[in-house]
Write an enzyme that holds these catalytic residues in place. Structure first.
Site, PDB file in Angstrom:
ATOM      1  N   ASP A  36       0.834  -1.209   0.000  1.00 50.99           N
ATOM      2  CA  ASP A  36       0.000   0.000   0.000  1.00 50.99           C
ATOM      3  C   ASP A  36       0.868   1.257   0.000  1.00 50.99           C
ATOM      4  OD1 ASP A  36      -1.955   2.000   0.536  1.00 50.99           O
ATOM      5  OD2 ASP A  36      -3.161   0.553   1.653  1.00 50.99           O
ATOM      6  N   THR A  72      -7.246   3.870  -1.447  1.00 47.07           N
ATOM      7  CA  THR A  72      -6.898   2.479  -1.167  1.00 47.07           C
ATOM      8  C   THR A  72      -7.981   1.481  -1.560  1.00 47.07           C
ATOM      9  OG1 THR A  72      -5.396   3.083   0.610  1.00 47.07           O
ATOM     10  CG2 THR A  72      -6.303   0.859   0.683  1.00 47.07           C
ATOM     11  N   ASP A 191       2.429   2.871   3.386  1.00 45.85           N
ATOM     12  CA  ASP A 191       1.383   3.887   3.288  1.00 45.85           C
ATOM     13  C   ASP A 191       1.228   4.648   4.600  1.00 45.85           C
ATOM     14  OD1 ASP A 191      -1.055   4.973   1.747  1.00 45.85           O
ATOM     15  OD2 ASP A 191      -1.969   4.258   3.592  1.00 45.85           O
ATOM     16  N   HIS A 195       1.744   8.729   4.940  1.00 49.49           N
ATOM     17  CA  HIS A 195       0.751   9.689   5.430  1.00 49.49           C
ATOM     18  C   HIS A 195       1.301  10.514   6.587  1.00 49.49           C
ATOM     19  CE1 HIS A 195      -2.899   8.858   3.182  1.00 49.49           C
ATOM     20  NE2 HIS A 195      -2.692   7.547   3.303  1.00 49.49           N
ATOM     21  N   ASP A 237      -1.442   0.237  -4.747  1.00 51.06           N
ATOM     22  CA  ASP A 237      -2.720   0.833  -5.123  1.00 51.06           C
ATOM     23  C   ASP A 237      -2.596   2.268  -5.609  1.00 51.06           C
ATOM     24  OD1 ASP A 237      -1.844   1.428  -2.573  1.00 51.06           O
ATOM     25  OD2 ASP A 237      -3.822   1.333  -1.641  1.00 51.06           O
ATOM     26  N   HIS A 238      -1.534   2.937  -5.192  1.00 50.20           N
ATOM     27  CA  HIS A 238      -1.338   4.350  -5.513  1.00 50.20           C
ATOM     28  C   HIS A 238       0.031   4.777  -5.014  1.00 50.20           C
ATOM     29  CE1 HIS A 238      -1.958   4.930  -1.251  1.00 50.20           C
ATOM     30  NE2 HIS A 238      -3.119   4.299  -1.340  1.00 50.20           N
ATOM     31  N   HIS A 344      -2.860  10.782  -0.819  1.00 41.90           N
ATOM     32  CA  HIS A 344      -3.139  10.353  -2.186  1.00 41.90           C
ATOM     33  C   HIS A 344      -4.635  10.510  -2.406  1.00 41.90           C
ATOM     34  CE1 HIS A 344      -4.661   6.675  -0.252  1.00 41.90           C
ATOM     35  NE2 HIS A 344      -3.608   6.831   0.545  1.00 41.90           N
TER      36      HIS A 344
END
Length: 407
Positions: A36, A72, A191, A195, A237-238, A344
């Protein structure tokens, strides 16, 4: 861990996918791992030598383009269904459905699978006699179409990352009758750090290196402990963009009438849903007011732009969507509680690109691969597993078919 025996279920479908699946050269196994928030350039930026080595032995795309919005849950579902969010049902991490008059939040499909209108790859496999296992994947616990994968774990953030690697290998060492040929795994730590600290922070580097070590171990064990041919697919996912507290937009200042509208803040976009009694004129008045007040901070998504992004008319499509770009997000927090970090969910750009790496006995090595949309991974996996597509998808098997070795 849960185990469910075979369930006989009749599938009613409204059409068929346009691209036929090709039969693999031999019975193949696919291990799909999502990291992630792993941006396309993290391998070089933060140092991931094991993942880089796997890419050298197989293929690596220049980037994996997320669907809109680059969040996500929508993207994980698009990867395993080949559909845009409007079609698989999970249109954001959190959203509102004007027909159900209910809010969805991440993971609600576990308790109520009617939020999902789709056929994930693990169900496609199970319906055709191929066992599947999921060690975490968004909504993989949901009983979609009446069932789950043969093996799955209930999501729990504290679960040690190494346990996930151990279990994947153990599944692949089961006797043939019980062994899954499709396995998914998921890691969230990159991820989380992105963040909290922003994409270029040293904390993200440590998370990348931690996952890289685990992926390297998994790849080595697939070669030495598992007898069957295994193809490893690494995705994210990104990506991630830097955000700044000083650039955040206080949407409470918009004074949107809660008697007329339901507002869901998606951070990178503000979703405004009209209540059943709200008139078209009232929607247009709000649009005009927001348009006049934007001052370069945000924009109103147009119908033409949304259509290009695969957004169709459903009860989950807001009447008004405000979009923005990094380093801004929408917030209602007071200034003293706003912090710099990463996020994101923006329109597709290089910062939002994830990774796609594939290696294994059925994958052509060193094939050049440009960035592509993640909706094309589903039919690619179906080809690897020798599965027929049973429902309409948005992805196209032809995009990644050249990556497969032929007889």
């Amino acid at each position: 861990m849960r185990y469910f025996g075979a369930i006989f279920l009749t599938l009613f479908v409204t059409g068929v996918a346009t691209a036929n699946t090709a039969q693999p050269n031999s019975e193949q196994t696919v291990v799909l791992i999502s990291i992630d928030g792993f941006r396309h350039d993290y391998i070089e930026l933060h140092g991931a030598p094991n993942i880089a080595k796997i890419a050298q032995q197989g293929i690596r795309a220049e980037g994996l383009i997320p669907v809109y919005p680059s969040k996500t849950f929508p993207n994980h579902l698009s990867i395993v269904t080949g559909q845009y969010p409007s079609n698989h049902g999970i249109v954001d991490n959190n959203f509102y459905d004007t027909e159900r008059k209910q809010h969805y939040k991440m993971g609600d499909g576990v308790q109520d699978s009617t939020w999902l209108t789709t056929l994930p790859i693990w169900n496609l496999a199970e319906f055709q006699g191929v066992k599947a296992a999921t060690f975490f994947w968004p909504e993989s616990e949901a009983r979609i179409n009446g069932r789950t994968a043969s093996y799955y774990y209930k999501y729990s953030t504290p679960t040690p990352n190494r346990q996930r690697i151990d279990q994947i290998v153990q599944w692949l060492k089961l006797p043939k009758a019980a062994r899954p040929r499709l396995v998914t795994g998921y890691f969230s730590v990159v991820d989380t750090m992105g963040h909290r600290f922003g994409p270029e922070a040293p904390q993200v580097g440590k998370a990348v290196q931690h996952v890289d070590q685990l992926i390297g171990e998994l790849w080595q064990r697939l070669q030495t402990e598992v007898d069957e041919p295994v193809n490893l697919i690494l995705v994210s996912d990104h990506g991630m963009s830097q955000i700044k507290a000083e650039a955040m937009i206080d949407y409470s200042a918009f004074n949107i009438d809660e008697q007329l509208f339901e507002v869901v803040n998606g951070a990178t976009r503000l979703m405004i849903y009209a209540h059943e009694s709200t008139t078209t004129e009232q929607i247009n008045v709000l649009k005009q007011r927001l348009q006049a007040a934007k001052n370069g901070q945000y924009w109103l998504e147009t119908e033409a732009q949304l259509a290009q992004l695969g957004v169709t008319e459903t009860a989950r499509k807001p009447a008004i969507i405000l979009g923005t770009k990094a380093p801004a997000i929408f917030t209602s927090r007071p200034p003293e509680k706003r912090k710099d970090g990463g996020t994101h969910g923006y329109h597709s750009n290089r910062d939002m690109d994830g990774i796609f790496i594939a290696a294994g006995p059925a994958i052509k090595a060193k094939a050049p691969l440009q960035r592509f949309s993640n909706i094309h991974i589903y039919p690619f996996m179906a080809q690897l597993l020798g599965l027929e597509l049973l429902s309409p998808i948005d992805g196209d098997a032809k995009v990644l078919a050249p990556l497969l070795k032929q007889d």
